[in-house]
Structure formats: structure tokens, C-alpha cells
Design a protein around this motif. Structure first.
Motif, PDB file in Angstrom:
ATOM      1  N   ASN A   1       0.550  -7.728  -9.175  1.00 19.64           N
ATOM      2  CA  ASN A   1       1.460  -8.265  -8.166  1.00 19.64           C
ATOM      3  C   ASN A   1       2.611  -7.291  -7.926  1.00 19.64           C
ATOM      4  O   ASN A   1       2.602  -6.161  -8.421  1.00 19.64           O
ATOM      5  CB  ASN A   1       1.976  -9.637  -8.617  1.00 19.64           C
ATOM      6  CG  ASN A   1       2.608  -9.577 -10.004  1.00 19.64           C
ATOM      7  OD1 ASN A   1       3.168  -8.556 -10.397  1.00 19.64           O
ATOM      8  ND2 ASN A   1       2.508 -10.666 -10.744  1.00 19.64           N
ATOM      9  N   GLU A   2       3.568  -7.738  -7.177  1.00 17.31           N
ATOM     10  CA  GLU A   2       4.692  -6.870  -6.796  1.00 17.31           C
ATOM     11  C   GLU A   2       5.382  -6.250  -8.005  1.00 17.31           C
ATOM     12  O   GLU A   2       5.755  -5.068  -7.987  1.00 17.31           O
ATOM     13  CB  GLU A   2       5.697  -7.685  -5.982  1.00 17.31           C
ATOM     14  CG  GLU A   2       6.912  -6.898  -5.511  1.00 17.31           C
ATOM     15  CD  GLU A   2       7.904  -7.753  -4.752  1.00 17.31           C
ATOM     16  OE1 GLU A   2       8.829  -7.193  -4.136  1.00 17.31           O
ATOM     17  OE2 GLU A   2       7.735  -8.997  -4.777  1.00 17.31           O
TER      18      GLU A   2
ATOM     19  N   ASP B   1       0.904  -8.716  -1.767  1.00 17.82           N
ATOM     20  CA  ASP B   1       1.761  -7.694  -2.378  1.00 17.82           C
ATOM     21  C   ASP B   1       1.171  -6.303  -2.234  1.00 17.82           C
ATOM     22  O   ASP B   1       1.902  -5.318  -2.070  1.00 17.82           O
ATOM     23  CB  ASP B   1       1.989  -8.014  -3.854  1.00 17.82           C
ATOM     24  CG  ASP B   1       2.873  -9.236  -4.050  1.00 17.82           C
ATOM     25  OD1 ASP B   1       3.403  -9.758  -3.052  1.00 17.82           O
ATOM     26  OD2 ASP B   1       3.023  -9.684  -5.207  1.00 17.82           O
TER      27      ASP B   1
ATOM     28  N   ASP C   1       1.848  -5.048   1.241  1.00 16.11           N
ATOM     29  CA  ASP C   1       3.247  -4.621   1.341  1.00 16.11           C
ATOM     30  C   ASP C   1       3.431  -3.227   0.755  1.00 16.11           C
ATOM     31  O   ASP C   1       4.144  -2.392   1.324  1.00 16.11           O
ATOM     32  CB  ASP C   1       4.143  -5.626   0.618  1.00 16.11           C
ATOM     33  CG  ASP C   1       5.625  -5.346   0.838  1.00 16.11           C
ATOM     34  OD1 ASP C   1       6.057  -5.317   2.004  1.00 16.11           O
ATOM     35  OD2 ASP C   1       6.340  -5.136  -0.158  1.00 16.11           O
TER      36      ASP C   1
END
Length: 333
Positions: A216-217, A242, A245
């Protein structure tokens, strides 16, 4: 035993028929198993399903009502089956735990090589006789650090291959494999350190509550901005939102995936005449440094043979009244 095989694909039917050897009465249908199509199992003793099928608690309750006693998975993963419900209702479930780790690992390496050496773009140019080399620069994998998340059978095969490339190996798993440490100099480390140090990260984990959205981020922010991420495990191990992004911000180098968190209902069908209503998939497909294959890492002759043989081994054992060692015994007995 009467067996209904859901999600039957033309390429796998000959393997399944050969493994059956005319022992069971088998019926193939293309339909996915779900709560609506469960009714097709009326009159069958067993069903066989694949990873795209949905055996939720409602579906399993219906299968029980319709007289189904056994569910034979044609996959390793079983996150699509509610095992607690199957256990409660007395339906036995078995999977195919190790059909061909080499098929998956070799596909992961194929994704890595294609991304690193820009093979898709290079081939596109050559198709129109454009032999310009700008933008096709890759890196030597020799002496690069490869982080392997999940060092079971598939992760171990991946480690062996990448060791042959001359890579430095990092591993992360709840259980260490001493053979990998001794023979391939793999060093086990924390997930954060693996993400910080790896030039390539390859994921080989089952999907469960601990691994859901593991990438994840927070972890992506620790990675090198030129890292290549490969996922041939389960789509939802990565939080796609994520990763998109990170791609937008050029915070990762490339992404190669054979699985996608929203693949159910999309993969395994020709959808060229209807663009899927999935903005994340459309975005991923638009990036030149993203390579997606449609969950076909397992698609080798050897793997299909092993899947078919193990599926019918499980069914044969059940017909004899003998438990299969492939049963998901903690919950299904």
C-alpha cells in the motif's frame, strides 16, 4: 460420481477428460459458480471450480441444498471459498496445492524481463519498421537486489531463477527456508527493509486478512523510485489505488501483474467489444511501464496436467470414502 465443472475452458477440457479416464460422469459448463448459477448443480455429487468462481456462504448453502457434497478446486488459492460455511454444512473442500511452481515463477521472470528491456515497445516499433532505440534502455539484472515476498514453493522457484541471473536475494516470510539461505544466499529481512533495498520486488503470497492490501501507500513510499514490482499471486495483495497514484507520480519504475484485485467478472473472457467499466484497469492499461497478463501464469502443459490429475485424485479419494491430503482439513472436516 456426477461432477459439474464450472468455468470450463476449452484449453483445459482435454486435460481434465484424460485425468478422469471416464471414471466419473463429468459435465463442463462455461458459467462461473455464484449464488445464481449454483442451481445448475442440482443432481451432482461434486462441483469443480476455479479462482474466478464465487463460493460465498449463500452459494455454498445452495450447493448443500442441491445435494452437493464436495468442492474440488482447480487452483492453489481458496480465498474465493467460504470454508467455515462448507465445514458447518459438511461439504468437503480440497485444492491443488502445488501444480507447478515453475510455471508461475517463470511467468514472473517473463514479466520482469519484458518490462526491464522494454520488449513490448520495441516489438511495436519493429512491426512498423521503426528501429529507433530511444527510450529502450534497461538495466543489467546481474548484481541487482531482488526482494521476494513469500518464499514458499513458487517464491523458492523464483529465488532459484534470479540467483542464476546473479542477483542478490532478500526474502520475507513468516517461515524461513534454510535451503534458500544455504544454496542461494537469500537473506531474510523485515518487509520494510526489503522494500527499501530491493530493485525488483516479486510477490508470491496467498490472499488472506494479513496480506490483503499489504502493498500500500506506506510501503510504496519506502521503495526505490525505479523499483519494478511483479505480482503473480493475488490481485488484492496490492492496493491498486495506491499503485496507480505511485505510477502517476513516477514513484515506481514499472509494474508487471498477472492478477488484478477486481479481475472477477472481467478476466477469462474476450471483452474486446465491450470496454470493462473499471476505471482502475483502464488507467493501468494506459501506462507504458505497466504490463498486464490475464491470470495465465499457470498456463503450461505441465501445470494443466498436474491440476487435472490432482483434481480427480481428490474426487477419487472422496468416492472411496478416503480423506485427501489436499483437503483444507482445519475447516472442512
Amino acid at each position: 460420481m456426477k461432477v459439474l465443472i464450472y468455468s470450463a475452458k476449452a484449453f483445459e477440457i482435454p486435460f481434465l477428460e484424460k485425468a478422469n479416464g471416464k471414471k466419473h460422469q463429468i459435465t463442463f459448463i462455461e458459467d462461473l459458480l455464484n449464488s445464481k448459477t449454483a442451481i445448475k448443480a442440482i443432481g451432482f455429487d461434486a462441483v469443480s471450480i476455479f479462482s474466478a468462481d464465487e463460493a460465498c456462504f449463500i452459494t455454498i448453502e445452495k450447493l448443500k441444498e442441491f445435494g452437493v457434497k464436495y468442492i474440488a478446486l482447480r487452483s492453489v488459492g481458496h480465498d474465493n471459498v467460504n470454508l467455515k460455511t462448507a465445514s458447518r454444512l459438511g461439504i468437503k473442500v480440497a485444492n491443488v496445492p502445488g501444480y507447478s511452481p515453475y510455471a508461475i515463477a517463470e511467468h514472473a521472470v517473463s514479466l520482469l524481463l519484458a518490462l526491464n528491456r522494454k520488449l513490448i515497445e520495441s516489438n511495436k516499433r519493429v512491426k512498423v519498421y521503426n528501429f529507433n532505440l530511444d527510450g529502450l534502455v534497461g538495466v543489467d539484472l546481474n548484481n541487482k537486489t531482488v526482494g521476494i515476498i513469500g518464499t514458499g514453493k513458487i517464491g523458492s522457484a523464483m529465488a532459484k531463477i534470479m540467483y542464476g541471473f546473479g542477483c542478490n536475494l532478500l526474502g520475507h516470510d513468516i517461515q524461513q527456508d534454510e535451503n534458500l539461505i544455504k544454496n542461494y544466499q537469500l537473506r531474510y529481512t523485515s518487509l520494510t527493509e526489503l522494500c527499501e533495498q530491493s530493485d525488483v520486488i516479486s510477490i508470491h503470497l496467498p490472499l488472506n486478512t494479513e496480506t490483503h492490501y499489504m502493498i500500500n501507500e506506506d510501503l510504496i513510499s519506502l521503495m526505490k523510485t525505479n523499483v519494478i514490482i511483479i505480482n503473480t499471486a493475488r490481485g488484492a495483495v496490492i492496493k491498486t489505488e495506491d499503485i496507480i497514484d505511485a505510477l502517476k507520480k513516477d514513484n515506481i519504475g514499472a509494474l508487471g501483474i498477472d492478477v488484478y484485485e477486481n479481475e472477477r467478472g472481467v478476466f477469462f473472457k474476450d471483452r474486446s467489444s465491450e470496454i470493462p467499466d473499471d476505471s482502475m484497469l483502464i488507467q493501468l492499461n494506459a501506462y507504458p511501464n505497466v504490463l498486464i497478463t490475464g491470470h495465465h501464469a499457470y498456463l503450461t502443459h505441465e501445470a494443466l496436467t498436474n491440476i487435472a490429475e490432482t483434481t480427480f485424485y481428490n474426487l477419487n479419494q472422496w468416492e472411496k470414502g478416503i480423506a485427501s491430503e489436499n483437503e483444507l482439513t482445519e475447516l472442512s472436516n
